[in-house]
Design an enzyme around this catalytic site. Structure first.
Site, mmCIF file in Angstrom:
data_model
loop_
_atom_site.group_PDB
_atom_site.id
_atom_site.type_symbol
_atom_site.label_atom_id
_atom_site.label_comp_id
_atom_site.label_asym_id
_atom_site.label_seq_id
_atom_site.Cartn_x
_atom_site.Cartn_y
_atom_site.Cartn_z
ATOM 1 N N THR A 206 0.899 53.064 120.867
ATOM 2 C CA THR A 206 2.325 53.408 120.644
ATOM 3 C C THR A 206 2.622 53.590 119.079
ATOM 4 O O THR A 206 1.719 53.715 118.522
ATOM 5 C CB THR A 206 3.413 52.241 121.168
ATOM 6 O OG1 THR A 206 3.276 51.310 120.579
ATOM 7 C CG2 THR A 206 3.270 51.972 122.871
ATOM 8 N N LYS B 204 -2.151 50.233 113.642
ATOM 9 C CA LYS B 204 -2.185 49.457 112.573
ATOM 10 C C LYS B 204 -1.198 48.310 112.652
ATOM 11 O O LYS B 204 -1.672 47.222 111.884
ATOM 12 C CB LYS B 204 -2.086 50.151 111.241
ATOM 13 C CG LYS B 204 -3.173 51.424 110.838
ATOM 14 C CD LYS B 204 -2.581 52.160 109.844
ATOM 15 C CE LYS B 204 -1.434 53.389 110.248
ATOM 16 N NZ LYS B 204 -1.924 54.353 110.798
ATOM 17 N N GLU C 264 -11.063 49.521 116.053
ATOM 18 C CA GLU C 264 -12.016 50.591 115.013
ATOM 19 C C GLU C 264 -10.924 51.662 114.666
ATOM 20 O O GLU C 264 -10.821 51.932 113.497
ATOM 21 C CB GLU C 264 -13.048 51.021 115.653
ATOM 22 C CG GLU C 264 -13.715 51.887 115.118
ATOM 23 C CD GLU C 264 -14.634 51.161 113.742
ATOM 24 O OE1 GLU C 264 -15.006 50.190 113.997
ATOM 25 O OE2 GLU C 264 -14.315 51.519 112.730
ATOM 26 N N VAL D 214 -8.500 52.338 111.101
ATOM 27 C CA VAL D 214 -8.660 52.452 109.704
ATOM 28 C C VAL D 214 -9.591 53.615 109.998
ATOM 29 O O VAL D 214 -10.664 53.649 110.655
ATOM 30 C CB VAL D 214 -9.430 51.575 108.867
ATOM 31 C CG1 VAL D 214 -9.841 52.011 107.638
ATOM 32 C CG2 VAL D 214 -8.466 50.233 108.742
ATOM 33 N N GLY E 190 0.808 70.350 109.669
ATOM 34 C CA GLY E 190 0.610 69.302 110.551
ATOM 35 C C GLY E 190 -0.200 68.003 109.779
ATOM 36 O O GLY E 190 -0.573 67.014 110.618
ATOM 37 N N GLU F 170 4.039 63.853 108.123
ATOM 38 C CA GLU F 170 5.222 63.627 109.078
ATOM 39 C C GLU F 170 6.319 64.265 108.375
ATOM 40 O O GLU F 170 6.313 64.732 107.250
ATOM 41 C CB GLU F 170 5.415 62.151 109.300
ATOM 42 C CG GLU F 170 4.234 61.381 109.523
ATOM 43 C CD GLU F 170 4.114 61.324 111.207
ATOM 44 O OE1 GLU F 170 5.141 61.357 111.969
ATOM 45 O OE2 GLU F 170 2.812 61.234 111.692
ATOM 46 N N LYS G 35 -4.186 49.436 105.922
ATOM 47 C CA LYS G 35 -5.500 49.607 106.074
ATOM 48 C C LYS G 35 -6.259 48.566 105.070
ATOM 49 O O LYS G 35 -7.210 48.146 105.648
ATOM 50 C CB LYS G 35 -5.826 50.995 105.765
ATOM 51 C CG LYS G 35 -5.356 51.878 106.769
ATOM 52 C CD LYS G 35 -5.573 53.387 106.559
ATOM 53 C CE LYS G 35 -4.878 54.396 107.936
ATOM 54 N NZ LYS G 35 -4.761 55.661 107.470
ATOM 55 N N GLY H 2 -6.656 62.658 113.708
ATOM 56 C CA GLY H 2 -6.832 63.574 114.540
ATOM 57 C C GLY H 2 -6.991 62.913 116.007
ATOM 58 O O GLY H 2 -7.323 61.962 116.197
HETATM 59 N N1 LIG Z 1 -2.872 60.549 115.718
HETATM 60 C C1 LIG Z 1 -3.647 60.148 114.732
HETATM 61 O O1 LIG Z 1 -4.469 60.759 114.019
HETATM 62 C C2 LIG Z 1 -3.977 58.722 114.522
HETATM 63 C C3 LIG Z 1 -5.242 58.180 113.723
HETATM 64 C C4 LIG Z 1 -5.210 56.953 113.526
HETATM 65 C C5 LIG Z 1 -4.184 55.826 114.123
HETATM 66 N N2 LIG Z 1 -3.323 56.382 114.861
HETATM 67 C C6 LIG Z 1 -2.168 55.656 115.530
HETATM 68 O O2 LIG Z 1 -2.150 55.564 116.883
HETATM 69 C C7 LIG Z 1 -0.937 55.250 117.438
HETATM 70 C C8 LIG Z 1 -0.641 56.553 118.430
HETATM 71 O O3 LIG Z 1 -0.619 57.763 117.644
HETATM 72 P P1 LIG Z 1 -0.337 58.965 118.313
HETATM 73 O O4 LIG Z 1 -0.753 59.939 117.247
HETATM 74 O O5 LIG Z 1 -0.813 59.220 119.578
HETATM 75 O O6 LIG Z 1 1.287 58.944 118.165
HETATM 76 P P2 LIG Z 1 2.254 59.794 119.050
HETATM 77 O O7 LIG Z 1 1.809 61.236 119.320
HETATM 78 O O8 LIG Z 1 3.818 59.472 118.320
HETATM 79 O O9 LIG Z 1 2.475 59.046 120.319
HETATM 80 C C9 LIG Z 1 2.855 57.749 120.600
HETATM 81 C C10 LIG Z 1 3.470 57.558 122.108
HETATM 82 O O10 LIG Z 1 4.057 56.308 122.216
HETATM 83 C C11 LIG Z 1 5.289 56.471 122.759
HETATM 84 N N3 LIG Z 1 5.927 55.307 122.640
HETATM 85 C C12 LIG Z 1 6.518 54.779 121.452
HETATM 86 N N4 LIG Z 1 7.113 53.514 121.537
HETATM 87 C C13 LIG Z 1 6.709 53.218 122.735
HETATM 88 C C14 LIG Z 1 7.034 51.911 123.388
HETATM 89 N N5 LIG Z 1 7.946 50.901 122.857
HETATM 90 N N6 LIG Z 1 6.446 51.971 124.783
HETATM 91 C C15 LIG Z 1 5.993 52.976 125.322
HETATM 92 N N7 LIG Z 1 5.680 54.184 124.656
HETATM 93 C C16 LIG Z 1 6.098 54.202 123.391
HETATM 94 C C17 LIG Z 1 5.896 57.744 122.275
HETATM 95 O O11 LIG Z 1 7.194 58.097 122.912
HETATM 96 P P3 LIG Z 1 8.241 58.798 122.005
HETATM 97 O O12 LIG Z 1 7.587 60.364 121.545
HETATM 98 O O13 LIG Z 1 9.143 58.971 123.099
HETATM 99 O O14 LIG Z 1 8.864 57.877 121.032
HETATM 100 C C18 LIG Z 1 4.769 58.543 121.942
HETATM 101 O O15 LIG Z 1 4.650 59.179 123.413
HETATM 102 C C19 LIG Z 1 -0.097 55.416 116.567
HETATM 103 O O16 LIG Z 1 0.249 53.616 116.114
HETATM 104 C C20 LIG Z 1 -0.668 55.978 115.133
HETATM 105 O O17 LIG Z 1 -0.314 55.271 114.031
HETATM 106 C C21 LIG Z 1 -3.106 57.788 115.019
#
Ligand SMILES: NC(=O)c1ccc[n+]([C@@H]2O[C@H](COP(=O)([O-])OP(=O)(O)OC[C@H]3O[C@@H](n4cnc5c(N)ncnc54)[C@H](OP(=O)(O)O)[C@@H]3O)[C@@H](O)[C@H]2O)c1
Length: 353
Positions: free
Chosen positions: A99, A128, A152, A155, A209, A212, A227, A325
């Site tokens: 999430t 994180k 893992e 970071v 992209g 944010e 991190k 990614g």
């Molecule tokens: N994408 C990357 O490259 C990347 C890299 C490293 C770490 N991360 C971390 O990995 C996590 C997920 O990233 P992501 O890119 O998949 O983010 P995302 O696309 O924003 O997906 C997060 C999902 O979780 C849902 N959500 C938010 N709060 C929730 C809750 N309380 N209960 C259930 N679902 C909930 C969101 O729904 P809504 O859209 O309705 O809010 C969304 O569908 C984040 O913490 C991010 O910082 C991501």
């Protein structure tokens, strides 16, 4: 053949990518890794939640294009996210927490992890927030319940950093690290070197992209600070909280700063670092630094990440790779599950001996 039942909390970019990988690669994993993954539950704020003890079809989850509350149409589904019920009652071996990152108190992800670990379920996460803010508590909770808490991807996404340093550099006498740990700010600095001003560079990062809509966490160093806390606590045995790490971002760097650095055969990079002091304490810092071109991090360009580990026995060891990614980060979750599988096998072998 081992099958791990998993429950996905959050179904955005990363967990959807994991489902895509499961749909495409389960057979390969069965052959090469010795296990397959079976999705028994999903809970997402937008889509709702669903439990299916026999398993959901990963391809359908990815391709069905569900509308808001769409999981409610599935057998065992609800239009609402039911995180607590799913985490505590779904027949999952592993909870996959992906999430949103809350940099202030880590919630609700900290609670998700607590519920899972207290119920005797492993947790793998890319988030994180819970790791930086409650990592030590959650690791202790995992240990008390005989399960694992793996992160893992928190970071440098799937690029091996945490386990690599912990396992492969064991005994090398790690003294500290410095890294480019945020791809967005590194991309912005590169575009400023190409002549764009800060705001135009950020706009371009958003268009591509990389950034944010609100780029504050990336350009002000707050993302890197989390991190640094994770790495310093994990690898240097520190007990840092985010507020212990001094933090300065790149938004004050001007075109003149960039030009002057180039004239001095150097370039600006946003560096997250930590060092073990003579008295054993650990100091963490996030700040823009002017690196000479021959520095191992100076040539890392675009959205790529890199980290140099400073060791007593090997000198500096640098790892470079993607820091974000969907698929890359989903791979980090797979690598966490591989680590769980390896530990389970080792425990079973020990018991049998
Ligand atoms: N994408 C990357 O490259 C990347 C890299 C490293 C770490 N991360 C971390 O990995 C996590 C997920 O990233 P992501 O890119 O998949 O983010 P995302 O696309 O924003 O997906 C997060 C999902 O979780 C849902 N959500 C938010 N709060 C929730 C809750 N309380 N209960 C259930 N679902 C909930 C969101 O729904 P809504 O859209 O309705 O809010 C969304 O569908 C984040 O913490 C991010 O910082 C991501």
């Amino acid at each position: 053949m081992t099958v791990y039942n998993i429950a996905l909390i959050g179904f955005g970019g990363v967990n959807r990518a994991l489902a895509e990988l499961i749909a495409a690669k389960n057979q390969l994993w069965e052959r090469d890794l010795g296990f397959r993954l079976n999705i028994v539950a999903v809970s997402d704020l937008y889509l709702g939640s669903v439990i299916s003890p026999n398993g959901l079809d990963a391809r359908t989850l990815v391709e069905a294009n569900f509308a808001k509350g769409g999981f409610g149409q599935l057998s065992g589904g609800s239009a609402e996210a039911n995180n607590e019920t799913i985490i505590k009652t779904a027949p999952a071996d592993i909870i996959v927490e992906a999430t949103f990152t809350n940099p202030k108190d880590g919630e609700p992800a900290v609670s998700h992890c607590r519920w899972a670990l207290s119920s005797g379920k492993h947790v793998v996460t890319t988030n994180k927030g819970p790791v930086a803010i409650a990592g030590q508590e959650l690791k202790a909770l995992a240990q008390a319940n005989g399960v694992r808490f793996e992160y893992e991807g928190s970071v440098m996404s799937g690029t091996p950093v945490i386990r690599m340093a912990e396992k492969t550099l064991a005994g090398a006498e790690l003294e500290g690290f410095e890294g480019i740990l945020n791809g967005t700010s590194n991309f912005v600095l590169g575009r400023m070197e190409d002549g764009l001003d800060f705001n135009s560079a950020v706009r371009q990062a958003q268009e591509l992209g990389y950034a944010e809509a609100d780029p504050t966490a990336d350009v002000e160093g707050f993302d890197v600070r989390l991190k640094v806390v994770i790495l310093a606590n994990e690898l240097l045995g520190a007990k840092l909280k985010p507020e212990d790490v001094s933090c300065q971002g790149i938004s004050n760097l001007s075109a003149t700063d960039i030009e002057n650095a180039a004239k001095a055969n150097s370039r600006w990079k946003l560096i997250g670092s930590a060092v073990r002091n003579a008295d054993g304490s650990v100091t963490g810092t996030v700040s823009p630094q002017q690196l000479p071109l021959e520095h191992s991090l100076a040539a890392v360009s675009g959205a790529t990440n890199a980290i140099s580990f400073n060791t007593g026995l090997l000198g500096s060891v640098t790892v470079t790779g993607p820091g974000a990614g969907r698929i890359e980060t989903a791979y980090a979750l797979l690598s966490d599950i591989v680590a769980i599988h390896t530990a389970q096998n080792a425990a079973a072998t020990k018991e049998a001996a």
